[in-house]
Design an enzyme around this catalytic site. Structure first.
Site, PDB file in Angstrom:
ATOM      1  N   CYS A  72       0.923  -1.397   0.147  1.00 25.03           N
ATOM      2  CA  CYS A  72       0.376   0.080  -0.059  1.00 25.03           C
ATOM      3  C   CYS A  72       0.693   1.031  -0.439  1.00 25.03           C
ATOM      4  O   CYS A  72       0.509   2.172  -0.670  1.00 25.03           O
ATOM      5  CB  CYS A  72      -1.448  -0.088   0.957  1.00 25.03           C
TER       6      CYS A  72
ATOM      7  N   CYS B  34      -8.776  -1.254   7.068  1.00 24.85           N
ATOM      8  CA  CYS B  34      -7.022  -0.279   6.910  1.00 24.85           C
ATOM      9  C   CYS B  34      -7.524   0.408   8.658  1.00 24.85           C
ATOM     10  O   CYS B  34      -8.173   0.851   8.825  1.00 24.85           O
ATOM     11  CB  CYS B  34      -7.431   1.188   6.148  1.00 24.85           C
TER      12      CYS B  34
ATOM     13  N   GLN C 274      -9.004  18.579   9.783  1.00 23.63           N
ATOM     14  CA  GLN C 274      -7.893  17.557  10.743  1.00 23.63           C
ATOM     15  C   GLN C 274      -8.146  16.486  10.907  1.00 23.63           C
ATOM     16  O   GLN C 274      -9.590  16.190  11.288  1.00 23.63           O
ATOM     17  CB  GLN C 274      -7.198  18.152  12.137  1.00 23.63           C
TER      18      GLN C 274
ATOM     19  N   CYS D  82       2.962  21.400   8.509  1.00 26.02           N
ATOM     20  CA  CYS D  82       3.172  19.613   8.088  1.00 26.02           C
ATOM     21  C   CYS D  82       4.519  18.829   7.550  1.00 26.02           C
ATOM     22  O   CYS D  82       4.091  17.854   6.715  1.00 26.02           O
ATOM     23  CB  CYS D  82       1.885  19.302   7.451  1.00 26.02           C
TER      24      CYS D  82
END
Length: 456
Positions: free
Chosen positions: A82, A165, A289, A414
């Site tokens: 992945c 996931c 977020q 970020c």
């Protein structure tokens, strides 16, 4: 530059010195940098070269001769295929140390003269670093008669089918799978990137983890969505927690998930999320977020850095749905913000009204455009808060900050590399007091941070 004396498929012993910015192991062979995904600092491996560039080579692990004590077995069955996570093979305590080091690496690379003087604090982590993401964006594809949904494998166009996931909330996993099965059952055409034919491109799901409300956004290549009514009925019947079903139309051939047009198929145009005493209304394209648990810690760090007394005027640039501004509202005399996405500004105004914020002004547009406009009207901020995309602050915004000179500038980042470059630019007029890393994305190589800058 002279090509290095390394060849593809060549094997050699390699000692891993550190982790690189994407979580890969970094070693040196014949003074040449070699990046090895999955390798850890301190490990002695046999590396097999997979690619050679003028300044570096990449390799894969052939064997591990000496294993790091920080190595663990990744719990995800598709972890290596992945590529969505990069650090599941590392203990969580070590991940937190790595993320602090990432910021130091970026400072050393892009702002070396600042690196030694800046106080980078220990990374604030999670008690449970799994199932934290409140939103998923899974691409779709057709394999025979089967519809699959997942993420593209690293550096390829091969879609990895992801049934569950383990960094996603259970609610988003469930919603994605229900949509996928109904697309398959109703034989709704799936978009084909190669032929440019078909309909459904992406399944986007989001959950308000404190309200339980789920939103589904079906991204299509055109306005038509065959079997639309049957699809809506099935989704509503199977998931009463779904309060909003939207369709976004993205006809462009870009890597962008969303197009500009969004229409409501069923329910409300927004879902609600709560953080502490605040309730936020989130539309399909509004930024919020992805880890609400850590968001509280992140915003508390912003609030601590702002050190508000109740008199300050605040500008929340790249404001999204107004989340950071609202968090600071009880300590400010006035809040203003801007964002280029119209829906985000509508959400921000709604959120401010709902929480009784007396003085606020949210506008569609860029920060530099509105800050100069407000300056002409006599408004000068005491504190500017930014939370820009990974590309960092726009050059014009940095020019605006240096021109307007707010007393305090709080930079939520970020991306350590763009943060370091921007700090170097600002350091002539601003003292960088501290950088506080916050782990918003456990199991990945991403790190968020809050930097406090004070006018000299």
């Amino acid at each position: 530059m002279k090509q290095v004396d390394i060849e593809v498929k060549q094997e050699f012993p390699l000692t891993i010195k550190r982790l690189g910015i994407n979580g890969e192991g970094v070693g040196y062979f014949k003074k040449q940098v070699v990046f090895v995904p999955g390798a850890l600092p301190g490990e002695e491996i046999v590396a097999e070269v997979t690619d050679v560039k003028p300044k570096f080579a990449t390799a894969k692990i052939k064997t591990i001769r000496k294993e790091s004590p920080e190595r663990v077995q990744p719990p995800c069955p598709v972890y290596e295929a992945c590529g969505g996570c990069q650090l599941q093979h590392v203990t969580y305590a070590e991940q937190l140390k790595f993320k602090k080091d990432l910021i130091y690496q970026a400072l050393e690379r892009h702002a070396k003269d600042l690196a030694e003087s800046i106080d980078v604090k220990d990374t604030i982590g999670m008690d449970d670093p799994w199932r934290y993401r409140n939103k998923s964006q899974f691409q779709t594809a057709k394999q025979g008669k089967k519809v699959i949904a997942g993420l593209y494998s690293m550096n390829s166009h091969e879609l990895v089918d992801i049934k569950e996931c383990i960094v996603q909330r259970k609610e988003t996993n469930k919603a994605t799978q229900v949509v996928r099965k109904q697309l398959e059952k109703l034989d709704i055409p799936i978009y084909n990137e190669r032929t440019k034919k078909g309909c459904v491109r992406t399944i986007v799901t989001r959950v308000g983890i404190h309200t339980g409300e789920v939103q589904i956004v079906i991204v299509t290549a055109g306005e038509e969505l065959p079997n639309k009514e049957k699809l809506i009925t099935q989704l509503e019947n199977k998931m009463p927690e779904v309060k909003s079903i939207m369709q976004n139309i993205n006809p462009t051939s870009t890597s962008m998930i969303f197009g500009k047009k969004t229409v409501k198929l069923s329910g409300k145009p927004t879902i609600e999320e709560k953080l502490e005493e605040f309730t936020y209304h989130l539309s399909a394209r509004a930024f919020f977020q992805l880890n609400p648990v850590q968001t509280v810690k992140l915003y508390d760090e912003v609030k601590k850095a702002a050190a508000l007394t109740g008199k300050e005027k605040i500008v929340d640039a790249y404001c999204g749905s107004g989340t950071i501004g609202l968090w600071l509202s009880d300590g400010a005399s006035e809040i203003r913000g801007m964002d280029v996405i119209k829906e985000s500004i509508i959400d921000a105004c709604q959120n401010a009204q709902n929480h009784g914020v007396k003085k606020y002004d949210y506008q569609v547009g860029t920060a530099e455009e509105w800050m100069f406009k407000w300056k002409k009207e006599g408004f000068k901020p005491d504190v500017v808060v930014v939370d820009p995309p990974r590309t960092g602050c726009d050059e014009k915004l940095l020019d605006t900050i240096l021109s307007l000179k707010p007393k305090t500038f709080i930079y939520t980042s970020c991306n350590p590399s763009t943060l370091a470059k921007d700090l170097k630019r600002l350091s002539g007029q601003y003292k960088i007091e501290s950088i506080q890393p916050v782990d918003m994305f456990p199991q990945t190589s991403q790190v968020e941070s809050v930097t406090k800058l004070v006018l000299k």
